[in-house]
Each structure stands twice: as C-alpha cells, then as structure tokens.
Write an enzyme that holds these catalytic residues in place. Structure first.
Site, PDB file in Angstrom:
ATOM      1  N   GLN A 153     -76.856 -12.072  53.581  1.00 24.42           N
ATOM      2  CA  GLN A 153     -78.020 -12.805  53.084  1.00 24.42           C
ATOM      3  C   GLN A 153     -79.310 -12.454  53.821  1.00 24.42           C
ATOM      4  O   GLN A 153     -80.390 -12.859  53.391  1.00 24.42           O
ATOM      5  CB  GLN A 153     -77.773 -14.309  53.174  1.00 24.42           C
ATOM      6  CG  GLN A 153     -76.584 -14.778  52.352  1.00 24.42           C
ATOM      7  CD  GLN A 153     -76.655 -14.325  50.903  1.00 24.42           C
ATOM      8  OE1 GLN A 153     -77.722 -14.282  50.301  1.00 24.42           O
ATOM      9  NE2 GLN A 153     -75.510 -13.965  50.343  1.00 24.42           N
TER      10      GLN A 153
ATOM     11  N   GLU B 295     -55.112  -9.691  33.621  1.00 23.46           N
ATOM     12  CA  GLU B 295     -54.354  -8.554  34.162  1.00 23.46           C
ATOM     13  C   GLU B 295     -52.905  -8.600  33.711  1.00 23.46           C
ATOM     14  O   GLU B 295     -52.288  -7.581  33.397  1.00 23.46           O
ATOM     15  CB  GLU B 295     -54.438  -8.553  35.692  1.00 23.46           C
ATOM     16  CG  GLU B 295     -53.784  -7.334  36.361  1.00 23.46           C
ATOM     17  CD  GLU B 295     -52.347  -7.577  36.812  1.00 23.46           C
ATOM     18  OE1 GLU B 295     -51.722  -6.632  37.317  1.00 23.46           O
ATOM     19  OE2 GLU B 295     -51.847  -8.707  36.654  1.00 23.46           O
TER      20      GLU B 295
ATOM     21  N   ASP C 106     -54.243  -6.714  45.492  1.00 26.39           N
ATOM     22  CA  ASP C 106     -53.195  -7.360  44.698  1.00 26.39           C
ATOM     23  C   ASP C 106     -51.946  -7.543  45.553  1.00 26.39           C
ATOM     24  O   ASP C 106     -51.695  -6.771  46.484  1.00 26.39           O
ATOM     25  CB  ASP C 106     -52.864  -6.517  43.462  1.00 26.39           C
ATOM     26  CG  ASP C 106     -52.333  -7.355  42.305  1.00 26.39           C
ATOM     27  OD1 ASP C 106     -52.039  -8.545  42.514  1.00 26.39           O
ATOM     28  OD2 ASP C 106     -52.206  -6.812  41.191  1.00 26.39           O
TER      29      ASP C 106
END
Length: 340
Positions: A151, A170, A218
C-alpha cells in the site's frame, strides 16, 4: 484436477530470484519483517471453509467475502461473471474474482487458486479444505501481511502490478474432462486474450500477455506437502522457493525439518486452472502438492485434518517469494516458451 503424463527435459535453471549469499544469511530478518498474522488467516479460512458448490448459497457467500476482503486490502476488484451449461445442473452462473494493485502497470505477477468446492451427490457437506480453501486463505493472508509494502512503496509502480485471481468452477461436476473442468479459468483466459489496454489499445499487448507468470496454488494444507518444478521456463522461480525455504530454515524461521520445495523436475503434469493460460503462452509456476494429499476428494478434507505447521511454513516461504519478486522487479521478465 487430474494427473497427466507429459514428460519434458529440463534444459537448465533460470535463477531469477535466488537470494545472493549475503541475503541468504539475513533471510531471518526478512522473515521477521513480514510477520505472521494468524488471527487474520484463521478468520479468513473460517469464512471460506464451507460447502461452496457453484450455484449454492455458500458459494455466493464466499464470493461476496472474497470481494469484500480484496476491497479492504486495497485492491481494485472485478467480478468476471458468466453463465454456462454443465453436467448434472444445467445452466449455472460462475464468477471469477480478480483483485489488482497497480492496474495500469506494464506487467503483472498473478497469484491464483480456485474457490469453488467439488460437488458430491452423496456428500453435500464437503468443504475442500486443501482443495482449495487453504490456498484462498493463503493468498488473502499474503496480501494482508505484506500490506504495509503493497500500500505504500509498491503502489503506483508502472513496471509491475499484483493480481490475485480466485477462479470459479475448477472442479468437474461429473468426470474430469477438458470440457467438464476449469470453467472459470477458460472464461477469464479468453477474456484477457481478447482485450488490450491503453490509449493506443490496437498497438498494446493483449491483457493476458501482460501476465509475467501465473502462480497457481492447489491442494495445500496437509502434512508435509512436496512441491516439484513442472515447467522448464519457470524452474528458476521454483529454485528461488527452494532457496528461500533453505534460508528461512537456517535462520530458525520454519517449523520441523521436512523440506516442502524439492530441487527436481516432475516427470508428469497436473491438469488444473492454469491450462487455458498455458495454452495462451503464459508462464506458469504450479504449486500443487504431489503426491496429492490422502484426503483429496474425501470427506476427510476438512479443518480437523489440516497440518498447521506445514501451512505456517508455506505461508512464510510464499510471502517472502512474493515480496522478493515485486521488490527486485526492475524490468519486464519474459519467461514465455515463445516470444510475444
């Protein structure tokens, strides 16, 4: 996802992000600078760890939570919504959620996972903790813990931006095939490939060509996961993860003594959300645990069977990887198999 049998030869390493020796010695300082925020991680995971089959109430709630979280972390957020017919259910509404910092940047580091859970007709309570609630929480927690950098120093850079992509659809609804799988990533890849940005859009690269690398997470959250390198052109990035893990372990920043990131090239590929992007020549760093966790696609893929030391270790290595990639980025990185 599914395991394939494509074999390729590794031609060498692209050592793009390996820490110099003096930085290896001070990896502990980097690990301490960006501290864990387990309260945020646990709260995030609790909000995602619900049954979230496409079209369900839980799916809608998680989608809204992802949008709210990205907005709160300072990302410009877009929902890529579309309808498609699928086996079993007929027409469903899908929605990829994409958050971007520095959307006008020349190129992007894209971090991705999927947020839908698999449909099991005999198990409506399946929550898919490793598949892929934990990866979703990791991406949001990485943005949270790097927030001070993202930021302030990072914001408004013109050379590189950060994308967080939460793919929808998916999972296959019946049997995994090219057609019945990765619905969201196929739609988003096609959308990005069809659009260009900038004042001279006709001369600008396609939006998908602005992604320097797609890092796809994953099957993360089980005990002692192992991550191999799958693609020759991103093997240097995988090697940087190996080195970061080694440096953090030497500095006492990791728990246990089981290495997650292996210095080896896998002899097979895992079909997953990256497929449509790979087809568009986007470099892919696929961080999927192989072998798959033994809880994969079973009712045991739940919070009770998560291994928290492994999750914390992955978080720390991945956080440093993302920070180093963005911090050291000074010019476009082209890892494509063929030049665009």
């Amino acid at each position: 996802m599914a395991i394939g049998s494509v074999v390729f030869a590794a031609a060498g390493l692209l050592l793009l992000l390996l820490p110099p020796s003096h930085q290896q010695a001070t990896a502990g300082n980097i690990g301490s600078q960006w501290r864990d925020d387990e309260v945020h991680f646990n709260r995030t995971l609790d909000s995602i760890l619900v049954p979230r089959v496409v079209g369900s109430r839980g799916h809608q709630q998680v989608r809204e939570y992802l949008v709210q979280s990205l907005n709160g972390l300072g990302f410009q957020t877009e929902v890529d919504e579309f309808k498609q017919r699928v086996p079993v259910f007929g027409e469903l509404t899908f929605a990829n959620v994409v958050g971007t910092i520095n959307p006008q940047a020349q190129n992007f580091l894209a971090l991705a996972c999927h947020y839908d859970s698999k449909y099991f007709p005999n198990d409506p309570g399946f929550v898919g903790a490793t598949d892929s609630a934990v990866p979703c929480a990791i991406l949001l927690n990485t943005a949270k813990t790097l927030g001070a950098y993202l930021q302030k120093e990072f914001r408004n850079r013109s050379d590189v931006g950060l994308m967080l992509i939460f793919f929808d659809g998916e999972e296959a609804f019946k049997e995994w095939t090219d057609a019945d799988s990765v619905y969201g990533s196929k739609h988003l890849a096609a959308k990005l490939a069809s659009k260009r940005s900038g004042s001279q859009a006709q001369l600008a690269p396609r939006n998908i060509d602005r992604i320097e690398v797609l890092v796809l997470l994953d099957l993360i959250g089980a005990r002692n996961p192992k991550f191999s390198s799958f693609y020759e052109n991103t093997d240097g990035l995988h090697s940087s993860l190996v080195q970061i893990e080694k440096s953090l372990r030497t500095a006492g920043q990791l728990e246990g003594n089981n290495n997650m990131f292996l210095s080896r090239v896998s002899g097979g590929l895992v079909d997953d959300d990256h497929r449509p992007f790979l087809d568009e020549n986007v470099p892919v760093l696929h961080l999927v645990a192989t072998p798959f966790p033994d809880v994969w696609h079973t009712p045991r893929d739940n919070a009770a069977n998560l291994h928290w030391p492994s999750i914390r270790n992955f978080n720390r290595v991945f956080r440093n990887f993302v920070y180093q990639y963005l911090k050291r980025h000074t010019s476009p990185v082209n890892l494509r198999f063929y030049r665009t």
